[in-house]
Write a protein that holds these residues in place. Structure first.
Motif, short mmCIF file in Angstrom:
data_model
loop_
_atom_site.label_atom_id
_atom_site.label_comp_id
_atom_site.label_asym_id
_atom_site.label_seq_id
_atom_site.Cartn_x
_atom_site.Cartn_y
_atom_site.Cartn_z
N THR A 28 0.84 -1.19 0.00
CA THR A 28 0.00 0.00 0.00
C THR A 28 0.88 1.24 0.00
O THR A 28 2.09 1.16 0.22
N ASN A 29 0.27 2.38 -0.23
CA ASN A 29 1.01 3.63 -0.20
C ASN A 29 1.17 4.08 1.25
O ASN A 29 2.24 4.00 1.83
N THR A 30 0.09 4.52 1.84
CA THR A 30 0.11 4.96 3.23
C THR A 30 -0.46 3.88 4.13
O THR A 30 -1.46 3.26 3.79
N ALA A 46 -0.96 7.88 14.02
CA ALA A 46 0.27 8.01 13.25
C ALA A 46 0.09 7.38 11.89
O ALA A 46 -0.63 6.39 11.75
N THR A 47 0.74 7.96 10.89
CA THR A 47 0.76 7.37 9.55
C THR A 47 2.18 7.40 9.00
O THR A 47 3.00 8.23 9.41
N ILE A 48 2.43 6.49 8.08
CA ILE A 48 3.72 6.42 7.42
C ILE A 48 3.48 6.16 5.94
O ILE A 48 2.73 5.25 5.58
N SER A 49 4.07 7.02 5.09
CA SER A 49 3.86 6.94 3.65
C SER A 49 5.20 6.73 2.96
O SER A 49 6.23 7.21 3.45
N SER A 50 5.14 6.04 1.86
CA SER A 50 6.37 5.87 1.08
C SER A 50 6.83 7.22 0.56
O SER A 50 6.02 7.99 0.08
N PRO A 51 8.12 7.57 0.56
CA PRO A 51 9.18 6.77 1.20
C PRO A 51 9.48 7.23 2.63
O PRO A 51 10.42 7.95 2.89
N ARG A 53 7.57 9.04 4.92
CA ARG A 53 7.07 10.28 5.50
C ARG A 53 6.17 9.90 6.67
O ARG A 53 5.24 9.12 6.51
N ILE A 54 6.44 10.47 7.83
CA ILE A 54 5.75 10.08 9.06
C ILE A 54 5.02 11.26 9.65
O ILE A 54 5.53 12.39 9.65
#
Length: 111
Positions: A28-30, A46-51, A53-54
Motif C-alpha cells: 500500500t502507499n500509506t 500516526a501514519t507512514i507513507s512511502s518513502p 514520510r511520518i
C-alpha cells in the motif's frame, strides 16, 4: 481490495508499553493507525507513507513510534509511556486508491 489484520492489543498499566502490528494483503502507499475512544470520534494516531514520510498526533509524539516493513507489508506501532487516555480501539489504516480499515484492536491502559 486490501485486507488488514491487526494484532497486539491488550491491557497494560500506566507507564507500560505495547506493540501493535498490522499485516496488509498487498503493498500500500500509506499505512497507519487511528483510534476511537468511547464517545469520541476516530482520530489519527500516526501514519507512514512511502518513502517513510511520518506523521504523529501531538498527543503521542515522543511516546509512540510507527514503522513499516515493506517486504512483509506490515506496519508497527510501538507505544511507550502509555496513559489512561490512550485507552481506545486502535484501527489499522491502509490506502491503495481507496481507504481500507482493519477490524480494530482494543488497548486498555489501567491500573
Amino acid at each position: 481490495q486490501v485486507q488488514l489484520a491487526e494484532s497486539g492489543g491488550g491491557l497494560v498499566q500506566p507507564g507500560g508499553s505495547l506493540r501493535l502490528s498490522c499485516a496488509a494483503s498487498r503493498s500500500t502507499n500509506t499505512m497507519g493507525w487511528y483510534r476511537q475512544a468511547p464517545g469520541k470520534q476516530r482520530e489519527l494516531v500516526a501514519t507512514i507513507s512511502s518513502p517513510n514520510r511520518i506523521k504523529y498526533a501531538d498527543s503521542v509524539k515522543g511516546r509512540f513510534t510507527i514503522s513499516r516493513d515493506n517486504a512483509k507489508n506490515t506496519v508497527y506501532l510501538q507505544m511507550n509511556s502509555l496513559k489512561p487516555e490512550d485507552t481506545a480501539i486502535y484501527y489499522c489504516y491502509g490506502s491503495w486508491y481507496s481507504d481500507y480499515w482493519g477490524q480494530g484492536t482494543q488497548v486498555t491502559v489501567s491500573s
